[in-house]
Design a protein around this motif. Structure first.
Motif, short mmCIF file in Angstrom:
data_model
loop_
_atom_site.label_atom_id
_atom_site.label_comp_id
_atom_site.label_asym_id
_atom_site.label_seq_id
_atom_site.Cartn_x
_atom_site.Cartn_y
_atom_site.Cartn_z
N UNK A 129 21.69 32.26 25.97
CA UNK A 129 22.68 32.04 27.02
C UNK A 129 23.00 33.32 27.79
N UNK A 130 22.70 34.47 27.19
CA UNK A 130 22.98 35.75 27.84
C UNK A 130 21.79 36.23 28.67
N UNK A 131 20.69 35.50 28.62
CA UNK A 131 19.47 35.96 29.29
C UNK A 131 19.64 36.16 30.80
N UNK A 132 20.31 35.26 31.55
CA UNK A 132 20.49 35.53 32.99
C UNK A 132 21.27 36.82 33.25
N UNK A 133 22.32 37.06 32.48
CA UNK A 133 23.08 38.31 32.64
C UNK A 133 22.23 39.50 32.27
N UNK A 134 21.43 39.36 31.24
CA UNK A 134 20.55 40.45 30.82
C UNK A 134 19.57 40.83 31.92
N UNK A 135 19.03 39.83 32.60
CA UNK A 135 18.09 40.11 33.69
C UNK A 135 18.75 40.91 34.80
N UNK A 136 19.98 40.53 35.15
CA UNK A 136 20.69 41.25 36.20
C UNK A 136 20.99 42.69 35.77
N UNK A 137 21.43 42.87 34.54
CA UNK A 137 21.77 44.21 34.05
C UNK A 137 20.54 45.11 34.05
N UNK A 138 19.42 44.60 33.56
CA UNK A 138 18.21 45.42 33.49
C UNK A 138 17.69 45.75 34.88
N UNK A 139 17.77 44.80 35.81
CA UNK A 139 17.27 45.07 37.15
C UNK A 139 18.13 46.10 37.87
N UNK A 140 19.44 45.93 37.80
CA UNK A 140 20.33 46.91 38.43
C UNK A 140 20.21 48.27 37.75
N UNK A 141 20.09 48.26 36.43
CA UNK A 141 19.90 49.52 35.72
C UNK A 141 18.61 50.20 36.12
N UNK A 142 17.55 49.43 36.33
CA UNK A 142 16.28 50.01 36.77
C UNK A 142 16.42 50.65 38.14
N UNK A 143 17.09 49.97 39.06
CA UNK A 143 17.26 50.52 40.41
C UNK A 143 18.09 51.79 40.37
N UNK A 144 19.17 51.79 39.59
CA UNK A 144 20.03 52.96 39.52
C UNK A 144 19.33 54.14 38.83
N UNK A 145 18.52 53.85 37.81
CA UNK A 145 17.93 54.91 37.01
C UNK A 145 16.71 55.52 37.68
#
Length: 318
Positions: free
Chosen positions: A232-248
């Motif tokens: 159930x956390x997978x959609x939120x996980x995708x957003x976090x990883x994508x935004x983290x990738x862009x920021x990093x």
């Protein structure tokens, strides 16, 4: 005889003037919301990107500021940058820095989000304190870590030596063997609050009845996390990883404060290399070329993410 294609136009024409005025006013209202956003994107995003692309195909130097022009040199800047011996090492450093930061930020942030999901005294205060690294300016955070990791009087070396874990001070910021570890530690510390906040919000949206049902079925903590929380956390996980990738992937401030891309290029990233080419060596065209390479890499990562999300959505709809 009125056809099906004529009916919408006829219906619109047959509307009373008051309704046509209201519809026109509604379109103007919608347009008034679109125009500022489009202008903002065009001025602050579109124009800089277009100017950077044009500059990457020019021999833009200091004299160009005074003479007002720069000769077109085709793909010479890209050929010079991609053929430089520093490019492969810088690209590898960017990959290592990005992957290591994302893994540890996400793992620690997820652990803290799961921990704070339990209600206990002062949990709100602790969550607020953990947000401090995210709220501080990056230059301040980098300066703090530069003091903590200093070889001679840094707190980290003093603590490790007092615990007898090391016998001599570790040259965190001046040794090619430890510099990347130092900048990753600083960036992880900065990124943990972001991951924790977003993942904590995702955890709050999971119905508690599911955990109660899992407990009735005899599921333990690990099975609840594996079969209830994680799916159930997978959609939120995708957003976090994508935004983290862009920021990093475009990280700049922390690395410049701690090591400035050194020592011996051990922490040189594409972002810091672009800055060095442009404002240290004054090869603005080559710096713009490196910046465009970084933009292309980030865009490709975003496209891969969007494709994966669409594939997952299509599978869920089946």
């Amino acid at each position: 005889m009125t056809t099906l294609l004529d009916r919408p136009a006829t219906a619109v024409a047959s509307r009373p003037p008051a309704q046509r005025t209201a519809a026109r006013r509604a379109r103007l209202v919608r347009l008034s919301f679109w125009v500022p956003a489009v202008l903002y994107l065009a001025v602050f995003f579109g124009y800089p990107i277009a100017a950077n692309v044009v500059m990457s195909f020019q021999d833009y130097t200091v004299t160009s500021f005074y003479r007002g022009g720069a000769p077109f040199n085709g793909v010479a800047n890209y050929a010079h940058v991609l053929g430089d011996d520093l490019f492969s090492g810088t690209l590898w450093n960017t990959v290592v820095f990005t992957v290591a930061s994302l893994v540890f930020q996400f793992a620690i942030g997820l652990g803290l989000a799961v921990f704070f999901r339990r209600h206990f005294p002062l949990s709100g205060v602790l969550r607020a304190l953990l947000l401090l690294p995210w709220l501080l300016p990056l230059l301040v955070s980098g300066t703090v870590f530069r003091w903590l990791l200093d070889q001679d009087y840094g707190v980290v070396n003093q603590v490790l030596m007092n615990l007898h874990l090391i016998s001599d001070p570790v040259p965190w910021l001046v040794s090619p063997d430890y510099a990347m570890t130092a900048v990753v530690l600083a960036n992880v510390w900065i990124g943990i609050p972001f991951n924790m906040v977003i993942l904590y919000g995702g955890l709050q949206s999971i119905p508690p009845q599911l955990y109660e049902a899992a407990s009735l079925d005899g599921a333990g903590s690990w099975h609840k996390f594996r079969h209830v929380t994680w799916p159930l956390l997978r959609p939120t996980t995708s957003v976090v990883l994508m935004l983290g990738l862009i920021y990093t992937i475009k990280a700049f401030d922390v690395v410049m404060v701690l090591t400035q891309g050194g020592p011996a290029g051990a922490t040189q990233l594409l972002s810091t290399w672009s800055y060095q080419l442009s404002f240290t060596e004054l090869h603005f065209g080559q710096g713009a070329a490196v910046g465009n390479v970084l933009i292309v890499i980030a865009t490709l990562c975003a496209l891969v993410y969007l494709r994966a999300v669409r594939a997952e959505q299509s599978e869920n709809e089946r």
